[in-house]
Design a protein around this motif. Structure first.
Motif, PDB file in Angstrom:
ATOM      1  N   MET A   1       0.766  -1.142   0.139  1.00 41.32           N
ATOM      2  CA  MET A   1       0.022   0.003  -0.028  1.00 41.32           C
ATOM      3  C   MET A   1       0.819   1.220   0.021  1.00 41.32           C
ATOM      4  O   MET A   1       0.507   2.083  -0.456  1.00 41.32           O
ATOM      5  CB  MET A   1      -0.975  -0.180   1.155  1.00 41.32           C
ATOM      6  CG  MET A   1      -2.059   0.935   0.937  1.00 41.32           C
ATOM      7  SD  MET A   1      -3.370   0.362   1.966  1.00 41.32           S
ATOM      8  CE  MET A   1      -3.811   1.816   3.002  1.00 41.32           C
ATOM      9  N   ALA A   2       1.940   1.244   0.527  1.00 44.30           N
ATOM     10  CA  ALA A   2       2.897   2.401   0.622  1.00 44.30           C
ATOM     11  C   ALA A   2       3.322   2.809  -0.591  1.00 44.30           C
ATOM     12  O   ALA A   2       3.171   3.907  -0.885  1.00 44.30           O
ATOM     13  CB  ALA A   2       3.984   2.106   1.621  1.00 44.30           C
ATOM     14  N   PRO A   3       3.698   1.907  -1.614  1.00 40.87           N
ATOM     15  CA  PRO A   3       4.191   2.232  -2.961  1.00 40.87           C
ATOM     16  C   PRO A   3       3.106   3.016  -3.690  1.00 40.87           C
ATOM     17  O   PRO A   3       3.306   3.898  -4.310  1.00 40.87           O
ATOM     18  CB  PRO A   3       4.574   1.087  -3.638  1.00 40.87           C
ATOM     19  CG  PRO A   3       4.930   0.120  -2.384  1.00 40.87           C
ATOM     20  CD  PRO A   3       3.954   0.366  -1.350  1.00 40.87           C
ATOM     21  N   PHE A   4       1.670   2.507  -3.540  1.00 38.79           N
ATOM     22  CA  PHE A   4       0.582   3.160  -4.178  1.00 38.79           C
ATOM     23  C   PHE A   4       0.562   4.425  -3.701  1.00 38.79           C
ATOM     24  O   PHE A   4       0.250   5.565  -4.285  1.00 38.79           O
ATOM     25  CB  PHE A   4      -0.497   2.292  -3.943  1.00 38.79           C
ATOM     26  CG  PHE A   4      -1.765   3.049  -4.399  1.00 38.79           C
ATOM     27  CD1 PHE A   4      -2.187   2.973  -5.668  1.00 38.79           C
ATOM     28  CD2 PHE A   4      -2.540   3.823  -3.608  1.00 38.79           C
ATOM     29  CE1 PHE A   4      -3.384   3.600  -6.141  1.00 38.79           C
ATOM     30  CE2 PHE A   4      -3.834   4.454  -4.009  1.00 38.79           C
ATOM     31  CZ  PHE A   4      -4.168   4.246  -5.370  1.00 38.79           C
ATOM     32  N   LEU A   5       0.633   4.766  -2.296  1.00 40.23           N
ATOM     33  CA  LEU A   5       0.290   6.079  -1.603  1.00 40.23           C
ATOM     34  C   LEU A   5       1.399   6.899  -2.197  1.00 40.23           C
ATOM     35  O   LEU A   5       1.222   8.211  -2.345  1.00 40.23           O
ATOM     36  CB  LEU A   5       0.166   6.254  -0.303  1.00 40.23           C
ATOM     37  CG  LEU A   5      -1.058   5.331   0.234  1.00 40.23           C
ATOM     38  CD1 LEU A   5      -0.893   5.374   1.748  1.00 40.23           C
ATOM     39  CD2 LEU A   5      -2.219   6.294  -0.166  1.00 40.23           C
ATOM     40  N   GLU A   6       2.804   6.385  -2.257  1.00 40.89           N
ATOM     41  CA  GLU A   6       3.827   7.259  -2.813  1.00 40.89           C
ATOM     42  C   GLU A   6       3.676   7.539  -4.279  1.00 40.89           C
ATOM     43  O   GLU A   6       3.694   8.870  -4.687  1.00 40.89           O
ATOM     44  CB  GLU A   6       5.056   6.649  -2.630  1.00 40.89           C
ATOM     45  CG  GLU A   6       5.586   6.632  -1.299  1.00 40.89           C
ATOM     46  CD  GLU A   6       6.884   5.771  -0.940  1.00 40.89           C
ATOM     47  OE1 GLU A   6       7.658   6.278   0.029  1.00 40.89           O
ATOM     48  OE2 GLU A   6       7.283   4.821  -1.537  1.00 40.89           O
TER      49      GLU A   6
ATOM     50  N   PHE B   1       2.126  11.130  -1.590  1.00 41.16           N
ATOM     51  CA  PHE B   1       2.607  11.118  -0.321  1.00 41.16           C
ATOM     52  C   PHE B   1       3.984  10.921  -0.178  1.00 41.16           C
ATOM     53  O   PHE B   1       4.406   9.924  -1.156  1.00 41.16           O
ATOM     54  CB  PHE B   1       1.767   9.887   0.441  1.00 41.16           C
ATOM     55  CG  PHE B   1       0.514  10.695   0.973  1.00 41.16           C
ATOM     56  CD1 PHE B   1       0.195  11.327   1.860  1.00 41.16           C
ATOM     57  CD2 PHE B   1      -0.618  10.082   0.214  1.00 41.16           C
ATOM     58  CE1 PHE B   1      -0.963  11.612   2.519  1.00 41.16           C
ATOM     59  CE2 PHE B   1      -2.060  10.393   0.586  1.00 41.16           C
ATOM     60  CZ  PHE B   1      -2.189  11.318   1.550  1.00 41.16           C
ATOM     61  N   SER B   2       4.785  11.519   0.542  1.00 41.56           N
ATOM     62  CA  SER B   2       6.097  11.193   0.674  1.00 41.56           C
ATOM     63  C   SER B   2       6.280  10.210   1.736  1.00 41.56           C
ATOM     64  O   SER B   2       5.513   9.873   2.543  1.00 41.56           O
ATOM     65  CB  SER B   2       6.822  12.466   1.398  1.00 41.56           C
ATOM     66  OG  SER B   2       6.604  13.041   2.403  1.00 41.56           O
ATOM     67  N   ARG B   3       7.525   9.546   1.849  1.00 42.82           N
ATOM     68  CA  ARG B   3       7.821   8.607   2.820  1.00 42.82           C
ATOM     69  C   ARG B   3       7.743   8.851   4.156  1.00 42.82           C
ATOM     70  O   ARG B   3       7.055   8.097   5.028  1.00 42.82           O
ATOM     71  CB  ARG B   3       9.106   7.804   2.435  1.00 42.82           C
ATOM     72  CG  ARG B   3       9.693   6.870   3.611  1.00 42.82           C
ATOM     73  CD  ARG B   3       9.424   5.633   3.432  1.00 42.82           C
ATOM     74  NE  ARG B   3       9.185   5.041   2.059  1.00 42.82           N
ATOM     75  CZ  ARG B   3       9.083   3.754   1.707  1.00 42.82           C
ATOM     76  NH1 ARG B   3       8.416   2.915   2.555  1.00 42.82           N
ATOM     77  NH2 ARG B   3       9.072   3.315   0.560  1.00 42.82           N
ATOM     78  N   PRO B   4       8.122  10.057   4.621  1.00 42.98           N
ATOM     79  CA  PRO B   4       7.787  10.457   5.966  1.00 42.98           C
ATOM     80  C   PRO B   4       6.288  10.769   6.567  1.00 42.98           C
ATOM     81  O   PRO B   4       6.035  10.618   7.615  1.00 42.98           O
ATOM     82  CB  PRO B   4       8.579  11.674   6.328  1.00 42.98           C
ATOM     83  CG  PRO B   4       9.464  11.721   5.026  1.00 42.98           C
ATOM     84  CD  PRO B   4       8.991  11.136   4.063  1.00 42.98           C
ATOM     85  N   THR B   5       5.453  11.005   5.560  1.00 45.41           N
ATOM     86  CA  THR B   5       4.180  11.334   5.797  1.00 45.41           C
ATOM     87  C   THR B   5       3.269  10.103   5.591  1.00 45.41           C
ATOM     88  O   THR B   5       1.808  10.381   5.706  1.00 45.41           O
ATOM     89  CB  THR B   5       3.423  12.480   4.958  1.00 45.41           C
ATOM     90  OG1 THR B   5       3.615  12.141   3.673  1.00 45.41           O
ATOM     91  CG2 THR B   5       4.440  13.755   5.157  1.00 45.41           C
ATOM     92  N   LEU B   6       3.665   8.931   5.512  1.00 47.25           N
ATOM     93  CA  LEU B   6       2.705   7.860   5.090  1.00 47.25           C
ATOM     94  C   LEU B   6       2.037   7.284   6.375  1.00 47.25           C
ATOM     95  O   LEU B   6       1.100   6.535   6.423  1.00 47.25           O
ATOM     96  CB  LEU B   6       3.611   6.617   4.397  1.00 47.25           C
ATOM     97  CG  LEU B   6       4.010   6.860   2.763  1.00 47.25           C
ATOM     98  CD1 LEU B   6       4.985   5.601   2.623  1.00 47.25           C
ATOM     99  CD2 LEU B   6       2.614   6.892   2.162  1.00 47.25           C
TER     100      LEU B   6
ATOM    101  N   LEU C   1       0.324   8.804   8.595  1.00 44.17           N
ATOM    102  CA  LEU C   1      -1.034   9.065   8.949  1.00 44.17           C
ATOM    103  C   LEU C   1      -2.154   8.766   8.133  1.00 44.17           C
ATOM    104  O   LEU C   1      -3.054   8.195   8.478  1.00 44.17           O
ATOM    105  CB  LEU C   1      -1.083  10.820   8.922  1.00 44.17           C
ATOM    106  CG  LEU C   1      -2.682  11.522   9.084  1.00 44.17           C
ATOM    107  CD1 LEU C   1      -3.005  11.223  10.359  1.00 44.17           C
ATOM    108  CD2 LEU C   1      -2.386  12.767   8.785  1.00 44.17           C
ATOM    109  N   PRO C   2      -1.825   8.490   6.733  1.00 42.78           N
ATOM    110  CA  PRO C   2      -3.001   7.881   5.977  1.00 42.78           C
ATOM    111  C   PRO C   2      -3.090   6.372   6.203  1.00 42.78           C
ATOM    112  O   PRO C   2      -4.399   6.005   6.323  1.00 42.78           O
ATOM    113  CB  PRO C   2      -2.643   8.083   4.388  1.00 42.78           C
ATOM    114  CG  PRO C   2      -1.369   8.785   4.428  1.00 42.78           C
ATOM    115  CD  PRO C   2      -0.957   9.036   5.856  1.00 42.78           C
ATOM    116  N   LEU C   3      -2.197   5.547   6.616  1.00 44.99           N
ATOM    117  CA  LEU C   3      -2.367   4.338   6.847  1.00 44.99           C
ATOM    118  C   LEU C   3      -2.851   4.279   8.111  1.00 44.99           C
ATOM    119  O   LEU C   3      -3.764   3.230   8.383  1.00 44.99           O
ATOM    120  CB  LEU C   3      -0.835   3.642   7.057  1.00 44.99           C
ATOM    121  CG  LEU C   3      -0.162   3.605   5.676  1.00 44.99           C
ATOM    122  CD1 LEU C   3       1.273   2.973   6.103  1.00 44.99           C
ATOM    123  CD2 LEU C   3      -0.891   2.636   4.629  1.00 44.99           C
TER     124      LEU C   3
END
Length: 68
Positions: free
Chosen positions: A1-6, A11-16, A18-20
């Motif tokens: 899910m992180a790659p999709f959000l990025e 989204f940048s890596r440090p802000t992931l 909160l959405p997660l």
């Protein structure tokens, strides 16, 4: 899910975090609310599914947070 959000939502890596976190809380609320809503009113359940699907497109940060 992180790659999709990025990649898709921007989204940048440090802000992931909160959405997660929001995704986890929303999933828990959805799981507890889905049963009573589905049994009480099929129309409301259908509306919730449609709105969730629209928001889950994730093409924007807001759509990604709201839908996930």
């Amino acid at each position: 899910m992180a790659p999709f959000l990025e990649e898709v939502s921007g989204f940048s890596r440090p802000t992931l975090g909160l959405p997660l976190f929001v995704f986890g809380v929303a999933a828990a609320i959805r799981d507890f609310a889905a049963g009573p809503i589905a049994s009480a009113a099929v129309g409301l359940a259908l509306l919730a599914v449609v709105l969730s699907a629209m928001a889950s497109a994730g093409q924007t940060k807001a759509g990604a947070v709201i839908g996930w």
